[in-house]
Design an enzyme around this catalytic site. Structure first.
Site, PDB file in Angstrom:
ATOM      1  N   HIS B 442      18.318 -73.644 -42.407  1.00  0.00           N
ATOM      2  CA  HIS B 442      19.160 -72.561 -42.939  1.00  0.00           C
ATOM      3  C   HIS B 442      19.111 -71.299 -42.068  1.00  0.00           C
ATOM      4  CE1 HIS B 442      15.885 -70.928 -45.980  1.00  0.00           C
ATOM      5  NE2 HIS B 442      15.383 -71.148 -44.812  1.00  0.00           N
ATOM      6  N   GLU B 443      20.120 -70.464 -42.235  1.00  0.00           N
ATOM      7  CA  GLU B 443      20.280 -69.230 -41.447  1.00  0.00           C
ATOM      8  C   GLU B 443      20.331 -69.520 -39.948  1.00  0.00           C
ATOM      9  OE1 GLU B 443      20.972 -66.936 -43.330  1.00  0.00           O
ATOM     10  OE2 GLU B 443      19.877 -67.194 -45.203  1.00  0.00           O
TER      11      GLU B 443
END
Lengths: 600, 600
Positions: B442-443
């Site tokens: 994620h990110e």
């Protein structure tokens, strides 16, 4: 979802390994395999492929999601496993490589192993029951009395009953010297067992009416440590006067494993009521040695589990990368053009090629060891058998631990390629990642494999096994050059071989000088370096054979190009680690040797 | 079980980093922090430690085992989270580092981050709600209109409502250029949104009456690609005439994540009935830039998640290794002697020291970046702020990806140390391993961090950020020599710095010459090499400071010895990888660049 199209293991790859690299049909000139031919091999492989794809794999997700239940002291496995197990038995999976004498098909282990890879990739847990049964029946075949063979082994090979290996105890873990289960001689020739075991895979279930445990225990009064351990056949229900009688074997707990969730792992007690009968297998106090003969097989099987689990996930992430559109090439980012499949991104191809290098490097290695086992057992000359055995023993810790460790990385890459979807249980890669993690733990942790390799195997027989390996490396290098493989690759492999050879002499010298701790300090790094050499050797051999076959089989062009890319990748990216690790092992770097618990 | 004694993160370690390495109290001479002192820092840390250990951690297992449920379009989270969330809010966690103007405590980010590490280590999911809220409120604070701040931001910072970042769409994934959610201007100044988002963490729940989404969308007619993306504030319930009115935001699915299981991850739709109102944040078509200012914070937070998750597992495996007896030392295997705790085995200490090197190297790095953010925001001279910002930007992809990647390895080692028990859900290490895996995804995946570092950050500002980093490395080397650290360690680090410097010039030259693909081919290897240099720098600095403090604080002797062992380990084992990876990046090795999908 890619799932439905997943081939589990590539057929083209297995055929290449069996027929082009190992030339397994040439085994058929040996008396033991004389009834076989490429046709019978292919027939068996076809059966396994079909079973794996049509019967085992479709149940995988459901079996993973509904683990066994323990109720009123009995374990119930997933309903789907009943049919799966029956079909595995019907296909002769339990005894495929065993002799006709015990009802087997006398297939080469290399062929049976290749077939097993499909079944493992499809559903590790389902296949686990047959593998455990084959292993424990084999112990009875080799070392059991005729009575035991008749009473138990035959039913096990026939798949009517299943078997287990019951080694581990709660207070001892990997330290088998501390096995505390006691066996007291009883009138009638049997022993009465009492003790507790843990992590007993397949220790109880409702697939068969009986489970036969091969149990390590200590005969009352036996010496302490590993020299006082004996092996016993301890059925859940004993045969008495043609009937089955409960044998005081209890399930005391079910472990909630994070993977392999179809195969129950149990805590068990033997003899809570003083009526658990066991029969000695082999001689008193020699149980560990007998068990370890099987343990070598079991360790190679673990390598196979790991290769299979990495393979099915590699195939899944490849299918996903071919289908999933996302983003655009670095060189042309025009957002009005359609997105490209993620396989077009170099970093995704890096992850895929790394998986391929691990999966096919591992596959090549485990089939190579299976082939060595065939030669060790059945080659014509005693010298050839002896040498195959030496090499097999040397490669066993690598065949166990490389696929387990690198395979876990490979399985994590399959999750990574799936991105956020990979992090959800709607997709399968996370399940295979969980399955994979066990392989670095069971049948001897990776740490134990390192101690075994450096402390025992490379120093065995005055170093002959290592010399045999290095000779193989040399002949592969020559073959690769002849086939037209970039000569720099062969040079690199030879250099790595020399580094391992020199390092081994250096470390062995430390041990001979009495400083065992200094010798063994970097056993984990040694195992890694050694493994990279061994898998590098497999890759150079594959590159050579790929060029050889491409010359006269144009349909294999794409396949050969892929082999060359993966070989290039492994030899350029991994092989240079050997030198670094060898320097580290030699340097005496002592950070974790000297760190004290209170400093951590 | 060790669980009850687990400190999550070592207090001594955090104090060392904040007070000895970073000297955070010296920030208090800056106007923004002038109301603070070591006493107020310690007070806040004590609160966080207590909350983490007494409130968050005891709920972890249960929250992991009972993920949120979606029923009738609404998400219900674990019951225990209601109390936990209330207590986090009451402790001021949402706005601890924010200005007094918006109700915050104006704590340095370094201190708030250290406190957050405990909360993350205790229960990532529980803490996630507050972190997401702080991040999205911060976007409104920086770029929202006064109306939006009044209507939404204030309630968010107060913890009454929560927030989300809604970027990802099913058809676009990481490719934000392909965001397709549409925003149509409506009379009244707002926009009507319509589109679908996926993986929206905390997108709905029953902890608060409202959820405010910061949504990337495309104003009708905006340019294609990233230059046509705008940012909107889209509440679940909009404020209308002092009341809350449903805003046509729907939950369409709940993703079954394999970790972070307390925090719902959702598929959502906006505007199914044509009445989803959003308010523009910042200027049209500049949404991505605004989001990316937060994204840097978010990426450092991911690094913190990873450090925290690796830390709690390290602590758990250390406690286990100290308590679990098994086997005997290599040098004296007498089976009549009692077994020793497994920490006595060198290979177990190797795994522990590797975990320590990863955990504390990562912790040092994330606190260093938080401290740079404090300086970038609040240092007195503009030049000091500018330089801190340049270094912060350079280190962000490393602070995100090193803890995520190495942390996963570290978490797997915690499972490995627990052996068969580690493979069961009766023990916690497997849960932390699952939690950890998200951090490489994620990110911005690790692959994207590599592209970002090499493609943008090291080549920014004519290479000034990298020169600043290398100057830091040099001054750390000088400090280490002065403190009495083995001079070979400093030499090794300087050599690695030079290799990275030279490599960057080489690769940058390829890009300037027009061959972007050749420049970026090994971006993953570049990121790894760069990360090892950066973490090596952190370790050399820690070694220097450890020797400095040991000189006058004898009670830190054991602690300092541990630091020196871990520094030695990292610099001897990991740092040499830099040269190898640099050679690989330079070599132009093109296996995965040229491999074609049909060859795989």
């Amino acid at each position: 979802m890619a799932e439905a199209k997943n081939p589990l293991v590539s057929d083209r790859e297995v055929d290449f390994q069996l027929y082009d690299v190992l030339d397994v049909p040439s085994l058929c000139r040996l008396p033991y395999f004389r009834d076989h031919s490429r046709e019978t091999f292919d027939l068996y492989l076809r059966t396994a492929r079909r079973l794996a794809r049509e019967i085992l794999f479709p149940t995988y997700r459901s079996v993973d999601q509904s683990p066994p239940e323990l109720k009123d002291g009995a374990v119930k496995v997933h309903q789907a496993l009943h049919d799966v197990y029956r079909q595995l038995v019907a296909a002769g999976v339990v005894s495929a490589s065993k002799s006709a004498e015990v009802g087997g098909q006398q297939l080469p282990l290399a062929v049976a192993t290749a077939a097993n890879l499909y079944l493992m990739a499809a559903n590790l847990s389902a296949f686990g029951f047959t593998l455990l049964t084959a292993g424990s029946a084999h112990l009875l075949e080799n070392f059991g009395s005729d009575d035991l063979k008749r009473a138990y082994m035959e039913r096990m090979y026939a798949g009517e009953w299943t078997g287990t290996m019951a080694l581990t105890e709660p207070q001892a873990g990997s330290s088998l010297a501390d096995v505390a289960t006691i066996a007291r001689p009883a009138p009638g020739g049997h022993f009465l067992l009492s003790g507790s075991k843990i992590f007993i895979s397949g220790g109880d279930h409702d697939l068969a009416e009986n489970v036969v445990h091969l149990v390590l225990a200590r005969i009352e009064g036996a010496p302490a440590g590993t020299r006082g351990i004996s092996l016993f056949c301890v059925p859940k229900r004993r045969v008495e006067g043609g009937r089955l009688v409960e044998n005081d074997v209890r399930v005391t707990g079910l472990i909630h494993k994070i993977g392999w969730r179809g195969l129950p792992s149990l805590a068990m007690s033997f003899g809570e009521e003083g009526d658990c009968r066991g029969w000695l297998v082999g001689k008193p106090n020699q149980g560990l040695g007998l068990m370890f003969q099987m343990m070598n097989e079991a360790r190679i099987s673990v390598g196979c589990h790991a290769v299979a689990t990495a393979s099915v996930a590699y195939q899944e992430s490849l299918l996903y990368a071919l289908e999933r559109p996302q983003g655009r090439p670095l060189a042309s980012r025009d957002p009005t053009r359609p997105q490209v499949p993620i396989v077009e991104h170099a970093d995704v191809r890096r992850m895929l090629l790394r998986q391929k290098a691990i999966v096919e490097g591992g596959l090549s290695l485990v089939l190579c060891t299976a082939h060595l086992a065939d030669l060790a057992g059945h080659a014509e000359g005693e010298e050839e058998r002896r040498k195959a055995k030496l090499l097999l023993d040397l490669l066993t810790p690598v065949a166990k631990s490389f696929p387990a460790e690198a395979g876990f990385e490979s399985n994590a890459l399959a999750v990574q390629i799936h991105g956020g979807y990979g992090y959800s249980s709607e997709y399968l890669p996370e399940a295979w990642m969980r399955d994979q993690k066990l392989n670095s733990i069971h049948e001897g942790t990776t740490g134990i494999q390192g101690l075994d390799l450096l402390g025992r195997r490379v120093v065995a027989e005055g170093g002959e096994p290592l010399r045999l390996l290095l000779a193989e490396v040399e002949s592969t290098a020559a073959r690769a050059r002849k086939a037209g493989v970039d000569p720099a690759w062969a040079d690199r492999l030879l250099a790595a071989g020399k580094q391992i050879g020199d390092l081994t002499i250096h470390l062995g010298g430390l041990g001979l000088g009495g400083d065992v701790e200094a010798m063994m300090r970097h056993s984990a790094d040694y195992l890694r370096a050694f493994s990279i050499l061994v898998v590098g050797w497999q890759w150079l051999r594959q590159a050579a054979v790929a060029l050889e076959v491409r010359a006269h089989r144009p349909e294999l062009k794409d396949f050969a190009e892929g082999k060359l890319c993966a070989a290039q990748y492994f030899l350029a990216t991994e092989l240079p680690q050997v030198e670094l690790l060898a320097e580290l092992c030699r340097s005496g770097e002592d950070s974790y040797a000297r760190v004290r618990p209170e400093w951590l």
